[in-house]
Structure formats: C-alpha cells, structure tokens
Scaffold this motif. Sequence first.
Motif, mmCIF file in Angstrom:
data_model
loop_
_atom_site.group_PDB
_atom_site.id
_atom_site.type_symbol
_atom_site.label_atom_id
_atom_site.label_comp_id
_atom_site.label_asym_id
_atom_site.label_seq_id
_atom_site.Cartn_x
_atom_site.Cartn_y
_atom_site.Cartn_z
ATOM 1 N N LEU A 290 0.833 -1.202 0.000
ATOM 2 C CA LEU A 290 0.000 0.000 0.000
ATOM 3 C C LEU A 290 0.871 1.257 0.000
ATOM 4 C CD1 LEU A 290 -2.684 -1.113 2.613
ATOM 5 C CD2 LEU A 290 -3.098 -0.640 0.193
ATOM 6 N N ALA A 291 0.561 2.169 -0.884
ATOM 7 C CA ALA A 291 1.257 3.457 -0.887
ATOM 8 C C ALA A 291 0.760 4.285 0.288
ATOM 9 C CB ALA A 291 0.997 4.190 -2.195
ATOM 10 N N PHE A 292 1.672 5.012 0.912
ATOM 11 C CA PHE A 292 1.292 5.790 2.093
ATOM 12 C C PHE A 292 2.129 7.050 2.201
ATOM 13 C CE2 PHE A 292 4.672 2.946 3.322
ATOM 14 C CZ PHE A 292 5.471 3.674 4.184
ATOM 15 N N ALA A 293 1.573 8.016 2.914
ATOM 16 C CA ALA A 293 2.277 9.251 3.258
ATOM 17 C C ALA A 293 2.371 9.324 4.771
ATOM 18 C CB ALA A 293 1.522 10.460 2.714
ATOM 19 N N ARG A 294 3.448 9.927 5.282
ATOM 20 C CA ARG A 294 3.667 9.991 6.730
ATOM 21 C C ARG A 294 3.543 11.422 7.228
ATOM 22 N NH1 ARG A 294 8.547 6.098 8.777
ATOM 23 N NH2 ARG A 294 7.776 6.909 10.765
ATOM 24 N N ARG A 295 2.743 11.579 8.255
ATOM 25 C CA ARG A 295 2.573 12.893 8.869
ATOM 26 C C ARG A 295 3.884 13.388 9.478
ATOM 27 N NH1 ARG A 295 -0.686 17.395 8.821
ATOM 28 N NH2 ARG A 295 -1.033 18.242 10.919
ATOM 29 N N SER A 296 4.626 12.479 10.111
ATOM 30 C CA SER A 296 5.859 12.883 10.803
ATOM 31 C C SER A 296 6.916 13.397 9.835
ATOM 32 C CB SER A 296 6.422 11.714 11.610
ATOM 33 O OG SER A 296 6.796 10.650 10.749
ATOM 34 N N LEU A 297 6.814 13.017 8.556
ATOM 35 C CA LEU A 297 7.787 13.461 7.554
ATOM 36 C C LEU A 297 7.241 14.600 6.699
ATOM 37 C CD1 LEU A 297 9.144 9.984 6.324
ATOM 38 C CD2 LEU A 297 10.067 11.492 8.111
ATOM 39 N N ALA A 302 -2.059 13.961 -0.197
ATOM 40 C CA ALA A 302 -2.748 13.587 -1.434
ATOM 41 C C ALA A 302 -1.944 12.585 -2.257
ATOM 42 C CB ALA A 302 -3.024 14.831 -2.271
ATOM 43 N N ALA A 303 -0.724 12.283 -1.805
ATOM 44 C CA ALA A 303 0.168 11.458 -2.613
ATOM 45 C C ALA A 303 -0.136 9.969 -2.529
ATOM 46 C CB ALA A 303 1.619 11.711 -2.193
ATOM 47 N N ALA A 304 -0.944 9.547 -1.545
ATOM 48 C CA ALA A 304 -1.192 8.125 -1.349
ATOM 49 C C ALA A 304 -2.516 7.934 -0.633
ATOM 50 C CB ALA A 304 -0.048 7.497 -0.536
ATOM 51 N N PRO A 305 -3.134 6.751 -0.791
ATOM 52 C CA PRO A 305 -4.454 6.535 -0.165
ATOM 53 C C PRO A 305 -4.402 6.356 1.346
ATOM 54 C CG PRO A 305 -3.715 4.537 -1.271
ATOM 55 C CD PRO A 305 -2.739 5.615 -1.640
ATOM 56 N N VAL A 306 -3.242 5.983 1.891
ATOM 57 C CA VAL A 306 -3.110 5.768 3.337
ATOM 58 C C VAL A 306 -2.263 6.879 3.927
ATOM 59 C CG1 VAL A 306 -2.346 4.211 5.171
ATOM 60 C CG2 VAL A 306 -3.290 3.270 3.047
ATOM 61 N N TYR A 307 -2.740 7.443 5.028
ATOM 62 C CA TYR A 307 -2.006 8.508 5.716
ATOM 63 C C TYR A 307 -1.604 7.972 7.080
ATOM 64 C CZ TYR A 307 -0.826 13.421 6.695
ATOM 65 O OH TYR A 307 -0.172 14.603 6.952
ATOM 66 N N LEU A 308 -0.300 7.826 7.292
ATOM 67 C CA LEU A 308 0.220 7.322 8.561
ATOM 68 C C LEU A 308 0.373 8.492 9.517
ATOM 69 C CD1 LEU A 308 1.350 5.200 10.431
ATOM 70 C CD2 LEU A 308 3.520 5.277 9.172
ATOM 71 N N ALA A 309 -0.523 8.569 10.486
ATOM 72 C CA ALA A 309 -0.560 9.693 11.437
ATOM 73 C C ALA A 309 0.314 9.346 12.637
ATOM 74 C CB ALA A 309 -1.998 9.973 11.859
ATOM 75 N N ASP A 310 1.614 9.384 12.441
ATOM 76 C CA ASP A 310 2.572 8.968 13.472
ATOM 77 C C ASP A 310 3.131 10.165 14.221
ATOM 78 O OD1 ASP A 310 3.822 9.812 11.150
ATOM 79 O OD2 ASP A 310 5.482 8.383 11.298
ATOM 80 N N THR A 311 2.229 10.988 14.765
ATOM 81 C CA THR A 311 2.606 12.151 15.567
ATOM 82 C C THR A 311 1.798 12.150 16.852
ATOM 83 O OG1 THR A 311 0.960 13.478 14.363
ATOM 84 C CG2 THR A 311 3.244 13.588 13.587
ATOM 85 N N LEU A 312 2.223 12.974 17.793
ATOM 86 C CA LEU A 312 1.523 13.094 19.070
ATOM 87 C C LEU A 312 0.624 14.324 19.085
ATOM 88 C CD1 LEU A 312 4.330 12.246 21.653
ATOM 89 C CD2 LEU A 312 2.205 10.989 21.363
ATOM 90 N N GLY A 313 -0.460 14.222 19.862
ATOM 91 C CA GLY A 313 -1.274 15.401 20.153
ATOM 92 C C GLY A 313 -2.200 15.857 19.049
ATOM 93 N N GLU A 314 -2.459 15.006 18.037
ATOM 94 C CA GLU A 314 -3.316 15.427 16.935
ATOM 95 C C GLU A 314 -4.548 14.544 16.754
ATOM 96 O OE1 GLU A 314 -0.974 17.817 13.676
ATOM 97 O OE2 GLU A 314 -0.226 15.749 13.692
ATOM 98 N N MET A 315 -4.916 13.773 17.769
ATOM 99 C CA MET A 315 -6.045 12.858 17.619
ATOM 100 C C MET A 315 -7.339 13.591 17.285
ATOM 101 S SD MET A 315 -5.136 9.778 17.565
ATOM 102 C CE MET A 315 -6.832 9.211 17.440
ATOM 103 N N ALA A 316 -7.554 14.759 17.865
ATOM 104 C CA ALA A 316 -8.774 15.510 17.567
ATOM 105 C C ALA A 316 -8.861 15.825 16.075
ATOM 106 C CB ALA A 316 -8.825 16.791 18.387
ATOM 107 N N LEU A 317 -7.732 16.103 15.464
ATOM 108 C CA LEU A 317 -7.697 16.394 14.026
ATOM 109 C C LEU A 317 -8.165 15.191 13.218
ATOM 110 C CD1 LEU A 317 -6.879 18.254 11.688
ATOM 111 C CD2 LEU A 317 -4.531 17.420 11.945
ATOM 112 N N TRP A 318 -7.670 14.014 13.584
ATOM 113 C CA TRP A 318 -8.041 12.797 12.836
ATOM 114 C C TRP A 318 -9.510 12.454 13.071
ATOM 115 C CZ3 TRP A 318 -4.266 14.036 10.390
ATOM 116 C CH2 TRP A 318 -2.973 14.110 10.882
#
Length: 432
Positions: A290-297, A302-318
């Motif tokens: 699966l293609a993915f983009a990383r929040r931490s990087l 928009a570059a991939a269907p999966v967004y890896l939300a590997d950061t702290l303190g942003e759960m409300a956003l998701w």
Amino acid sequence: MLLYRALLLLLSPLFALALLRQVLRGREKPRDLAERFTAGIPRHPQSCATRLWVHGASNGELTAARSLIEEALNRAPGLEILVTVNTVSARRMVRKWHLPRVQVRLAPMDLRPVLRHFLDLYDPAALISLENEIWPNRFTILKKRGIPVIVAGARMSERTARRWSHMQWLFGPTMRTTIGAITRLAAQDTASEQRLLQLGLPTDRLLPRMNLKTTVDLQAAPEAALAALRPHFPHATTLLAASTHEGEERVLLEAYGLLRQSQPDARLILAPRHPRRGDAVAQELTRAGLAFARRSLNDDPAAAPVYLADTLGEMALWYQLAGLCFVGGSLTPRGGHTPFEPAQFDCALLHGPHVSNHLAAYQALTDLSAAVEVTDAATLAQAAHRLMAEPDIARRMAQDAQTALAPLRAAQMRQEAFWNALADLPKLQALA
C-alpha cells in the motif's frame, strides 16, 4: 515484600540497560535516565505550600486526569501539584498544558533509596495514583510516612486479577501489603472494584466509582489544520484506525485492501497508539503493498491513499476528518481504548471484541446499535463498506453513540463526591 525488593534489586541493572537502550536510540536523553534513578533537581525552588503528587503512566491517563488536576488547583488556590509520568512524551504533554503551580517530571524507579530521596525532596501531602499504577515500594513507604495513597479510576482487568491469583504463592504477601497501604480507592467500574476487594482491599476504603476517561473533551483541532487536510479526506469515505497496537495493523490493512475493491476512493488514516512505532507500521504498509504518506515526515497527504498519522497530540484532528473510526486495542486482548473521544466528534464507531477496559460504555453502545463489532478483516471491510455506502446510517450511529454515552459521562465521574469523600484526611481537607 522482601522477595519483591530482592527481585527488583536484582533486575535493576536490566531495567537500567533497557532505559539506556532508549537513550542510545535517541528516544531519551542521559538526564532522563538519571531522573528516573535519582530525585533530580527541582525545576523551581521548593516552597512551603502543600504539594499534591499525581502519578499517571502516560498520555492517555494524564489526558483523562487533566480535569481532576485543574479541579484540585481551583479548590485550593495555595496548592502545588507534582505530576510524575513514565514516559518522556507524557512529560512533554503536561508541560505544554502550562498549568499554574504544576511541575512535571519522570517518576522515580520503585527502589527504596530513590523513593526516600524523592520524598525527602518533594514532601507530598498525598499521592493520587491513576488507574492501574500500583507500586509496592512506593505505596508502603508512603504509608510508613503517614502520607495518604489514593487510587483514582482504579482498573483491574480479569486477566490481571487471574495472573495475580495464580502467583499468590509467590507474590501474595507483597500484593496484600501493597493493597493494604492504599488509603482510599475509587474503582473505574464494578468489576474492577470486586476484583480489588477480593485481593484484600477493605471495603471502608472505597470511594464512589469514577471513570476519568468519561470526562475527556478533546479540544477541537485548529481550523487552519482542518482546512489544509479536508480536501484530501472526504468525511463519509474516510476511515480512521485510532490508537492501534501491534498485531492490529496487519488486519486493518487487509481490511482496507478488501474495502477498496468496493470503495476505491476510500481513505485510511492510520494512527498508532504509540507514534514511536511509526517505522514498524510503515514496514507493515510496505509489506501490504500500500502506498502511504507519513505525517511525521510532512509528506503530501494527497500522494497516497493511506495517511500514517505517526505524531503526538493530533487525535482531535483525525477524529474530525473521519466519518468512521475503528477504536484500537480491541482486536487484540488489550481491553480496547475509550469510545468517548471519537463519539465526541460524530464518528461512526467500529471496534473489536476485546473491550473490557470500557465494558459499560461498549454495552451501552451495543444496546442502541450505536457501534459495530468486527472480528477480522472481512467483517471490518464489510461494516466499513456499508457505512460508506449509506452515510445516513453512519450519521445516525454517530448521534446514537452520543446518546448512549451521555448518561455514563454524567454518572461515572463525580468529582464533587470524590473530593468530598477525602474530607476526613487532614492533609486533604482543603480540597473537600
């Protein structure tokens, strides 16, 4: 207790090596390691004010207890609070609260010399320990010094109780001594309360039951952050996998692969419980093809269907971006995470079968058909497809979830009763 102390002393070098490994990996600093084994130097000069010690394991426990901490500050204007945590990320989070009269530091190791030095330095009036943070040396030393030990939102799972029962022959005296050092205890639920009573907690030490996590109201994400991401995550067809653990991502990714066969535009936001697992989760995504983009990087979402939300303190956003939320920790036997947070943001809820940590809440959701239980990739994909194909059902579920959880949110957390029940403790009368 002697056996526990001997084992702890023998294992201390291993604990130190494990923590040193964290330093070598760059996850902690040498001063963090020193802080755990010594009392450390206070960040501010010590005053003569009454000091309350509040201890929680990590982000989840402290987030849930923030309202309790703020209420204590409001009730006693001269009170100072020392918060101790087990992780550097939790320490960082509490510092960002910028609460007046609050210090935070890593908790001292449960070694008697370290604890004595810690108590000599900070001299707390009482300890409030959160959920399942029960430490033998800490509790017994506090009792000997006449310092009350209060456990708030105590949680004892059936699995943990069974483990203690099987080890009675080895650690029975230690557990009885530790439980006997507890001055007051407010259990999270009836089942936890009964298990703690069976382990030897006297009934006269019980406080009204309280579930701290029912009081958590996450602050909405900044509008600028939402505006930047909304175009890439259509609400009705975005699935959030929230607070996932090892063993769950593989099932979720298989389910997402199946879902895309019928919903090719479906988006997945994958938010592991511990962002430090970002690299391991990225490897799972690569293995799944699966293609993915990383929040931490700061990758382009928009570059991939999966967004890896590997950061702290942003759960409300998701939560705010997703129309559907799978609640993690429930496909594997971890007891499941809170449904209150995603319900706050109108997510349609999906969860696995392991929900013992919030059994009453999930039962209330089940009674109103306000959540869907899934057991594997196929059932998760099927449930997500139905909710994406029929957004009216998803919206109704989200509304019903708020209805189902409202009585629990009001009834299970009664801070007034909690503080008033401590009025007979001289050192805490100012808080009653």
